[in-house]
Design a protein around this motif. Structure first.
Motif, PDB file in Angstrom:
ATOM      1  N   HIS A 124       8.897   8.559 -43.996  1.00  0.00           N
ATOM      2  CA  HIS A 124       7.989   9.635 -43.610  1.00  0.00           C
ATOM      3  C   HIS A 124       8.537  10.539 -42.513  1.00  0.00           C
ATOM      4  O   HIS A 124       7.897  11.515 -42.154  1.00  0.00           O
ATOM      5  CB  HIS A 124       6.650   9.034 -43.164  1.00  0.00           C
TER       6      HIS A 124
ATOM      7  N   GLU B  17      -0.352   9.400 -50.594  1.00  0.00           N
ATOM      8  CA  GLU B  17      -1.626   9.691 -51.248  1.00  0.00           C
ATOM      9  C   GLU B  17      -1.728   8.969 -52.587  1.00  0.00           C
ATOM     10  O   GLU B  17      -2.797   8.467 -52.959  1.00  0.00           O
ATOM     11  CB  GLU B  17      -1.778  11.202 -51.438  1.00  0.00           C
TER      12      GLU B  17
ATOM     13  N   GLN C 240       3.981  12.540 -47.807  1.00  0.00           N
ATOM     14  CA  GLN C 240       2.533  12.641 -47.885  1.00  0.00           C
ATOM     15  C   GLN C 240       2.044  12.468 -49.317  1.00  0.00           C
ATOM     16  O   GLN C 240       1.052  11.778 -49.561  1.00  0.00           O
ATOM     17  CB  GLN C 240       2.072  14.003 -47.340  1.00  0.00           C
TER      18      GLN C 240
END
Length: 230
Positions: A119, A202, A198
């Motif tokens: 990330h 998700e 992201q």
């Protein structure tokens, strides 16, 4: 798989060294600390040159530790490379265990699956080192054994968490394999820039409620080859 991010101008591979030097330098040499410093330097070399580029001289340059001192702790280059692989697994396992201790099963499962997703830029470098080990594991039995044991441990932990969430017993092995495989695939896509972290997170988050409702939800059986739960 990678170390925790520390605010510094270097990559994630140096974070452990940063933590060490934030403290007062002890008068007596801490041998475990010195071994850890050498391993961090090894990771930096692997990140820049690949495993094939690892030499005592390169690690000495990355750490500021003499070649002779490195050889004192690691008798061969192969020993050093193998120790670096073990250290990645052990640190990732320790981090997960510390976090999971205070989480509900579905939260711990989400954390387990999200662990390898790169990330940040620095975390991406850490994951890249792990993937270098994955490639090496195909031709190095010792490294391959460490990676296989780690992979199986992840599957077993996912199975334990799914069982605690109330997933039907006959669905647990399949769902554990599916979710861990999804996590691995998303990690690879983020690593090569085909998806954002992201987006990957998700997707994983959306899967947890589906599994959590496994006893009553038909969502888990969209394929004709997969019988519906009864």
């Amino acid at each position: 798989m990678g170390a925790t991010t520390i605010c510094c101008g270097m990559s994630i591979l140096h974070s452990f060294t940063v933590r060490i030097y934030c403290k007062a330098v002890p008068k007596r040499v801490d041998h475990e600390q010195r071994r850890a410093e050498i391993i961090v330097g090894l990771w930096a070399v692997i990140n820049g040159r690949g495993i094939e580029g690892v030499t005592y001289q390169a690690v000495a340059q990355a750490t500021g530790i003499s070649v002779g001192r490195i050889q004192h702790y690691f008798a061969s280059k192969d020993d050093l490379i193998l120790a670096g692989c073990r250290a990645i697994v052990e640190r990732a396992s320790d981090r997960y265990a510390n976090r999971a201790a205070s989480l509900e099963p579905h939260e711990a499962l989400r954390d387990l699956l999200a662990e390898p997703i790169p990330h940040t830029t620095s975390f991406r470098l850490g994951v890249a080192v792990w993937y270098a080990y994955l490639v090496r594991g195909g031709i190095d039995p010792a490294i391959g054994a460490i990676i296989a044991e780690s992979a199986q441990g992840t599957i077993k932990e996912a199975q334990t968490l799914l069982s605690a969430m109330g997933t039907p017993r006959d669905q647990v092995p399949r769902e554990a394999l599916r979710l861990v495989s999804l996590s691995n695939g998303l990690t690879q896509r983020v690593l090569i820039g085909a998806a954002s972290a992201q987006e990957a997170l998700e997707v994983l988050a959306a899967e947890i409620p589906v599994v959590r409702n496994a006893p009553t939800s038909p969502t888990l059986s969209p394929s004709p080859s997969r019988p519906k739960s009864r």
